[in-house]
Scaffold this active site. Sequence first.
Site, short mmCIF file in Angstrom:
data_model
loop_
_atom_site.label_atom_id
_atom_site.label_comp_id
_atom_site.label_asym_id
_atom_site.label_seq_id
_atom_site.Cartn_x
_atom_site.Cartn_y
_atom_site.Cartn_z
N HIS A 1 -8.04 9.71 5.14
CA HIS A 1 -7.49 8.68 5.79
C HIS A 1 -7.86 9.04 7.52
CE1 HIS A 1 -5.40 6.90 2.04
NE2 HIS A 1 -5.24 8.68 1.72
N GLY A 2 -7.24 8.41 8.17
CA GLY A 2 -7.36 8.33 9.49
C GLY A 2 -8.53 8.66 9.99
N ASP B 1 1.13 5.79 -5.49
CA ASP B 1 0.47 7.53 -5.62
C ASP B 1 1.87 8.39 -5.23
OD1 ASP B 1 -0.53 8.97 -3.92
OD2 ASP B 1 -0.65 8.32 -2.10
N HIS C 1 -9.72 4.90 -0.89
CA HIS C 1 -9.39 5.04 0.60
C HIS C 1 -9.74 6.04 1.70
CE1 HIS C 1 -4.94 4.57 -1.91
NE2 HIS C 1 -6.74 3.76 -2.45
N GLY C 2 -9.14 5.74 3.06
CA GLY C 2 -10.19 5.78 4.14
C GLY C 2 -11.59 6.00 4.32
N ASN D 1 -10.38 -0.05 1.40
CA ASN D 1 -9.63 0.92 1.91
C ASN D 1 -9.52 1.13 3.54
OD1 ASN D 1 -7.76 0.06 0.05
ND2 ASN D 1 -6.32 1.23 0.52
N LYS D 2 -9.09 -0.08 4.86
CA LYS D 2 -9.76 -0.12 6.08
C LYS D 2 -8.11 -0.25 7.11
CE LYS D 2 -13.65 -0.94 7.58
NZ LYS D 2 -14.31 1.06 8.15
N ASP E 1 0.90 -1.35 -0.30
CA ASP E 1 0.17 -0.25 -0.44
C ASP E 1 0.83 1.44 -0.10
OD1 ASP E 1 -2.38 1.29 0.35
OD2 ASP E 1 -2.32 1.17 2.37
N HIS E 2 0.36 1.76 -1.11
CA HIS E 2 0.36 3.70 -0.87
C HIS E 2 2.06 3.60 -0.97
CE1 HIS E 2 -2.84 6.62 0.09
NE2 HIS E 2 -2.95 5.18 0.81
#
Length: 334
Positions: A193-194, A118, A227-228, A249-250, A92-93
């Site tokens: 994200h987050g 990314d 994502h997020g 994405n988690k 990822d990323h």
Amino acid sequence: MPHNATAALEDCYERARAGSYGFFASNVTHFDVLVGLLRGSASVDSDLVVQLGREEAAFFGDGDPAVGLDVFGAALDGLAERHGVDAFCNVDHVHLPDGFGFLETAVDSGVPDSVMVDASAEAFERNVELTAEAVDRVGDDVLVEAELGRIAGVEGTTETPDDEAFYTDPADAVEFVDRTGCDLLAVSIGTQHGVASGRDLDVRPDLAADIDDALRDAGHETPLVVHGASGLPDERIEELLDAGVCKFNKNTRYQYEFARTSADFYRDHADAVRPPDGIEDDRAGFFAESDWEPDKTYFHPHAVSGAVRDRIASVMGDLCELTGSAGETMRSER
């Protein structure tokens, strides 16, 4: 399933896209999270996509990402076979251009079935250039997920402020896939994200649908990725599935569940671990001169790990039901 299983993962996404279901691609920050995810997926007959970035790879390798990839890949293969789950790995990323070295390390390891590159922090043309280079370097060895648009929040050590985030344009998405040849496209539709609690997120399933329609009209069967996804309500997930998203994405949710379950466990069993008032905290002598002694039933690491694994498994089983991947495992056809 031995790695690399790229063709099987591609089939998995094609089935999900055709069947309007999806997967929570779950970042693995700890061994207990991995076991819980596998248990949960197996309990509902779902395939599983797990993810690790450079930081997680370094954690599993005690500071060495290359070692960590090998360790993680071996654990994933062995445990997936143990639980009867088809489990796929996405790195990822990988931030470009700085991450090209790690990208090559990851692909050379034979562990990932897909990589997420990314360059979304760059201008459109530069993003196209870097992503196309990554696709060319990877070749047919793994699937390539790329990102277009900028998603607010913190991902690893990279932070995108709210005022620098922007939505993905459908026409740009078509041009981006045309010119880069990426296999999956992560789009910016208002997620973050987050930790997103307390924020008024303007999540746009309608925009995801417009992007999906534009790609289909251009002849691209490109799975969309969001994502997020931690904190998104169930009804929003369902709307996004209808809009063509098949990978969510988690990460943050599992980190919280790990910490919360551990905190609750040790709070409930604090008297078995910490000496009461008036008893010398003789850790070095292991309380040999005291009438009190700790209870190994609760301080043994397996005790709290078991609680964490059970909790993650329960969460994962529910998430598979939510996205519709429950009961869709490809193993049932073999």
